[in-house]
Design a protein around this motif. Sequence first.
Motif, short mmCIF file in Angstrom:
data_model
loop_
_atom_site.label_atom_id
_atom_site.label_comp_id
_atom_site.label_asym_id
_atom_site.label_seq_id
_atom_site.Cartn_x
_atom_site.Cartn_y
_atom_site.Cartn_z
N PRO A 17 2.74 3.11 -8.06
CA PRO A 17 3.54 3.71 -9.14
C PRO A 17 2.78 3.94 -10.44
CG PRO A 17 4.70 1.84 -8.15
CD PRO A 17 3.29 1.80 -7.65
N VAL A 18 1.59 3.36 -10.59
CA VAL A 18 0.86 3.46 -11.86
C VAL A 18 0.28 4.87 -12.02
CG1 VAL A 18 -1.08 2.59 -13.21
CG2 VAL A 18 0.29 1.00 -11.84
N LEU A 65 -2.27 -1.49 -20.99
CA LEU A 65 -1.08 -0.66 -21.01
C LEU A 65 -1.01 0.10 -19.69
CD1 LEU A 65 0.40 1.51 -23.79
CD2 LEU A 65 -0.02 2.56 -21.57
N LEU A 66 0.11 -0.05 -18.99
CA LEU A 66 0.31 0.64 -17.73
C LEU A 66 1.46 1.63 -17.87
CD1 LEU A 66 -0.11 -2.42 -15.35
CD2 LEU A 66 -1.66 -0.48 -15.55
N ALA A 67 1.20 2.88 -17.54
CA ALA A 67 2.23 3.91 -17.54
C ALA A 67 2.59 4.21 -16.08
CB ALA A 67 1.73 5.17 -18.23
N TYR A 68 3.88 4.40 -15.81
CA TYR A 68 4.35 4.53 -14.43
C TYR A 68 4.93 5.90 -14.14
CZ TYR A 68 3.80 -0.51 -14.63
OH TYR A 68 3.28 -1.77 -14.78
N ARG A 69 4.73 6.34 -12.90
CA ARG A 69 5.21 7.64 -12.44
C ARG A 69 6.67 7.54 -12.01
NH1 ARG A 69 1.02 9.96 -8.13
NH2 ARG A 69 1.37 11.86 -9.34
N ILE A 70 7.31 8.68 -11.92
CA ILE A 70 8.65 8.70 -11.31
C ILE A 70 8.45 8.61 -9.80
CG2 ILE A 70 9.74 9.93 -13.22
CD1 ILE A 70 9.49 12.51 -11.59
N PRO A 71 9.37 7.98 -9.08
CA PRO A 71 9.17 7.71 -7.65
C PRO A 71 8.85 8.93 -6.80
CG PRO A 71 11.00 6.41 -8.47
CD PRO A 71 10.60 7.32 -9.59
N PRO A 88 0.82 -1.22 0.00
CA PRO A 88 0.00 0.00 0.00
C PRO A 88 0.84 1.26 0.00
CG PRO A 88 -0.02 -1.05 2.17
CD PRO A 88 0.64 -2.00 1.23
N ASP A 89 2.13 1.12 0.28
CA ASP A 89 3.01 2.28 0.33
C ASP A 89 3.62 2.64 -1.02
OD1 ASP A 89 2.65 2.50 3.11
OD2 ASP A 89 4.17 0.96 3.46
N GLY A 90 3.32 1.85 -2.07
CA GLY A 90 3.80 2.32 -3.36
C GLY A 90 4.30 1.29 -4.35
N MET A 91 4.59 0.05 -3.95
CA MET A 91 5.11 -0.93 -4.88
C MET A 91 3.96 -1.74 -5.48
SD MET A 91 7.38 -2.38 -6.61
CE MET A 91 8.69 -1.34 -6.01
N CYS A 92 4.14 -2.18 -6.74
CA CYS A 92 3.20 -3.14 -7.32
C CYS A 92 3.97 -4.08 -8.23
CB CYS A 92 2.06 -2.45 -8.06
SG CYS A 92 2.52 -1.62 -9.59
N THR A 93 3.43 -5.28 -8.40
CA THR A 93 4.13 -6.33 -9.13
C THR A 93 4.36 -5.95 -10.58
OG1 THR A 93 3.10 -7.97 -7.67
CG2 THR A 93 4.10 -8.79 -9.69
N THR A 94 3.40 -5.27 -11.21
CA THR A 94 3.58 -4.92 -12.62
C THR A 94 4.73 -3.92 -12.80
OG1 THR A 94 1.96 -3.10 -12.56
CG2 THR A 94 1.15 -5.31 -13.12
N TYR A 95 4.86 -2.96 -11.87
CA TYR A 95 5.96 -2.00 -11.96
C TYR A 95 7.30 -2.72 -11.82
CZ TYR A 95 9.32 1.58 -10.66
OH TYR A 95 10.43 2.38 -10.60
N LEU A 96 7.37 -3.63 -10.87
CA LEU A 96 8.60 -4.40 -10.69
C LEU A 96 8.93 -5.18 -11.95
CD1 LEU A 96 10.89 -5.48 -8.90
CD2 LEU A 96 9.27 -7.16 -8.00
N ALA A 97 7.93 -5.81 -12.55
CA ALA A 97 8.16 -6.58 -13.77
C ALA A 97 8.63 -5.68 -14.90
CB ALA A 97 6.88 -7.32 -14.18
N CYS A 98 8.00 -4.52 -15.05
CA CYS A 98 8.39 -3.57 -16.09
C CYS A 98 9.84 -3.14 -15.90
CB CYS A 98 7.46 -2.36 -16.07
SG CYS A 98 7.76 -1.15 -17.38
N HIS A 99 10.21 -2.89 -14.65
CA HIS A 99 11.58 -2.48 -14.34
C HIS A 99 12.57 -3.61 -14.67
CE1 HIS A 99 14.60 -0.12 -12.12
NE2 HIS A 99 15.07 -1.30 -11.74
N ILE A 100 12.19 -4.84 -14.31
CA ILE A 100 13.06 -5.98 -14.59
C ILE A 100 13.24 -6.19 -16.09
CG2 ILE A 100 13.17 -8.51 -14.47
CD1 ILE A 100 11.96 -8.26 -11.65
N ILE A 101 12.14 -6.07 -16.83
CA ILE A 101 12.21 -6.25 -18.29
C ILE A 101 13.14 -5.22 -18.92
CG2 ILE A 101 10.85 -6.08 -20.41
CD1 ILE A 101 8.51 -7.31 -18.76
#
Length: 421
Positions: free
Chosen positions: A216-217, A165-171, A17-30
């Motif tokens: 992050p979305v 399609l998911l667009a992500y914010r800067i931290p 709930p503080d800001g991480m999500c699995t899709t953002y992590l996956a996008c970053h890893i890719i």
Amino acid sequence: MIMISYLYVGIDDTDSPDGMCTTYLACHIIAKLKDNGIDIVGYPRLIRLNPFARFKTRGNGGVSFKIINDEKAQLAKQIVLDEVSRLSMFDCDNTNPGVIFYDGEITRQMEDYAFRAIYSFITIEEAEEFGKSVGCEIHKFKKGRGIIGSIAAISLPLKDYTYELLAYRIPENYGTKRQIDYDSVYEMDKKTFPDTFENIDYDEGYIAIEPKTPCPVLYGIRSNNADALIEAQRMVKVLEPIEDSCIFLTNQHTDMHIQKAESISQMKQYGCYEITATVKDAPHIIDGGHMFFKVFDESGEIECGAYEPTKNFRKTVSHLRKGDIIKLYGGIGEQKTFNIEKFQVIELNDVEYKNPVCECGKRMTSAGKNKGFKCKKCGNRIESSQKVPVKISRFLENFRFYETPVSARRHLSKPLCRMDL
């Protein structure tokens, strides 16, 4: 003929709930893999699991992707594990990541496991035992609950699917108001629907592509094809930086979680079903705005709920009356109530039994128990106490579907715009 071997990667339970999500992590890893000369094959997959599972993250979804299993596979594994370790918010109690690597063929046994993760729930111990039995390389962080969804994410067959399609914010912008030009979203929706869908809840004035959590979305656009998403993204204007974006192949909006139940007695708590039954009583509303009524069949009865977040859908439900036969779609939650996602009218009870009308045109009144009817206007009496059937007008229509609004719709629920009606 050269056979290509793939390495499947599954990741789950990193939401916070503080800001991480699995899709953002996956996008970053890719992106990190690509920087190291490793491209994934096809689109990454976002697989939503049972929405009524007792232990689940916010979106209850696992992510998977595959790469060619060559000399860079070990480097890919290390990148995945390093990034999960670095970016997951382990101070959150619900963050219990699991990573799965698998380099074989996806078997029927694995597909069955994936459907079980969507239809019911699987324990960490069961998932670990199953993963080892089929040759998965398992990595658990903290409790490692994420291995449940990770195995499902690589294993689930997708006959029906959508894209998101998911667009992500800067931290540094996490937790602040999203700077999205709403007018551009309305314009995008008009030009791309029905290829894209559920962008806006027009009745509520709700911008559905914008999350309401500090994740992050920045926004998410859903579509039946990937090309439409690229066009839609060009049209959505934002007034803040986008760190990255990613298109996921997903089981969202497919009704994949719905099982067909032949009777009410077959349904189990925490499962999701399609059931045909008869309305037992008129819907009523309680403090808090939630609406309830019961349905029954030969095997038993169950309470159904249309909750306050479903807004005007409750008005539609309020038009149900005793004797209506309906087909319900939804799931059974913690309170053992059937949570309605949509329903179809099978047969309306459009008959009311009323006192007969006198020859003079006035509706008669009861003359007393078993004493027939009398007319107050002309004094005429009839001996029969039998009321007469009168066909009534109904707001609802036979065979028509009614669904919850976009603002209250579950990830897996198939909207009417995707149904062949």
